[in-house]
Enzyme design. Structure first.
Site, mmCIF file in Angstrom:
data_model
loop_
_atom_site.group_PDB
_atom_site.id
_atom_site.type_symbol
_atom_site.label_atom_id
_atom_site.label_comp_id
_atom_site.label_asym_id
_atom_site.label_seq_id
_atom_site.Cartn_x
_atom_site.Cartn_y
_atom_site.Cartn_z
ATOM 1 N N HIS A 1 3.744 -55.221 -12.281
ATOM 2 C CA HIS A 1 4.569 -55.733 -11.184
ATOM 3 C C HIS A 1 4.017 -55.335 -9.817
ATOM 4 O O HIS A 1 4.404 -54.297 -9.267
ATOM 5 C CB HIS A 1 5.992 -55.184 -11.311
ATOM 6 C CG HIS A 1 6.793 -55.755 -12.423
ATOM 7 N ND1 HIS A 1 7.655 -56.817 -12.244
ATOM 8 C CD2 HIS A 1 6.881 -55.420 -13.731
ATOM 9 C CE1 HIS A 1 8.238 -57.106 -13.400
ATOM 10 N NE2 HIS A 1 7.786 -56.274 -14.320
ATOM 11 N N CYS B 1 4.973 -60.634 -15.212
ATOM 12 C CA CYS B 1 5.761 -60.199 -16.367
ATOM 13 C C CYS B 1 6.368 -61.423 -17.066
ATOM 14 O O CYS B 1 5.649 -62.206 -17.665
ATOM 15 C CB CYS B 1 6.794 -59.169 -15.927
ATOM 16 S SG CYS B 1 7.491 -58.196 -17.287
ATOM 17 N N GLU C 1 4.831 -56.543 -7.014
ATOM 18 C CA GLU C 1 5.915 -56.557 -6.018
ATOM 19 C C GLU C 1 6.663 -55.232 -5.962
ATOM 20 O O GLU C 1 7.399 -54.965 -5.003
ATOM 21 C CB GLU C 1 6.884 -57.714 -6.301
ATOM 22 C CG GLU C 1 7.877 -57.489 -7.432
ATOM 23 C CD GLU C 1 7.308 -57.681 -8.823
ATOM 24 O OE1 GLU C 1 8.090 -57.607 -9.796
ATOM 25 O OE2 GLU C 1 6.087 -57.923 -8.950
#
Length: 222
Positions: A195, A87, A197
């Site tokens: 994302h 991002c 994560e």
């Protein structure tokens, strides 16, 4: 794998990044503040997390790309060390010249925060070896400036060299060629808007992001 998660003023996904890396890859991963001139000894992976570094002043990632630590990140990448920018981290990588192109305002000028589907275009990189080419993943996005752009020659080169590694199934932001993630020529730097994560635990709705970290672990063993 020794991992450094870079923190810029305005980072807001740094804790998520650290948690995901410690869970899947490196229990001893650590934060590195943006004013540091060097990375910790033995660093193998640098993670540039999402957020709004410097409040997106000037352009997203523009000031962060000129932080002192980025000189060390560039040296690390030049030696073949792994760099993952997610991002805002992707935006920083383009601003720093580590990846080509730029990220601009979403096509509809709205901030998008939702799970999206990505197709794995190249499963033969250090970041995607745990996936299959053509595999569709569900990974969330959270951005207002994720519209990837590059000149026609650059787009043709990225496509021809297999450097588009993730592509949106349903493009949420207007990115050219539905591009969601790319690697550099050497294949050791990945930038992506979604994302991973935030998709490493079933509790969060998807574990599809784990493959990136598992791929890196496998690449290091080889």
């Amino acid at each position: 794998m020794n991992t450094a998660v870079i923190q810029f003023p305005g980072s807001n996904c740094d804790a998520d990044a650290l948690h995901a890396v410690r869970l899947t890859l490196d229990p001893d991963a650590q934060f590195v503040w943006h004013t540091e001139a060097e990375l910790p000894p033995g660093t193998e992976l640098v993670f540039l997390p999402g957020g709004f570094s410097y409040g997106d002043h000037l352009r997203s990632g523009a000031i962060a790309a000129r932080s002192p630590v980025m000189a060390a990140v560039k040296e690390h990448a030049g030696r073949g060390g792994f760099v993952l920018g997610v991002c805002n981290g992707f935006q920083v990588l383009t601003e720093a010249g580590l990846l080509p192109g730029a990220l601009s305002r979403n096509r509809d000028l709205h901030f998008h925060c939702a799970p999206v589907h990505l197709r794995v275009e190249n499963a033969h990189t250090a970041f995607t070896g745990a996936y299959q080419s053509g595999q569709v993943l569900e990974i969330p996005i959270a951005h207002g400036e994720g519209n990837y752009y590059a000149d026609p020659e650059t787009i043709a080169r990225l496509e021809g060299e297999g450097r588009v590694v993730f592509r949106y199934v349903d493009n949420p932001n207007g990115s050219l060629n539905d591009i969601a993630g790319i690697v550099n020529e050497r294949g050791n730097v990945l930038g992506m808007m979604p994302h991973p994560e935030r998709a490493v635990e079933a509790l969060l709705g998807s574990e599809d992001g784990r493959g990136i970290f598992e791929s890196l672990k496998g690449a290091l063993v080889q």
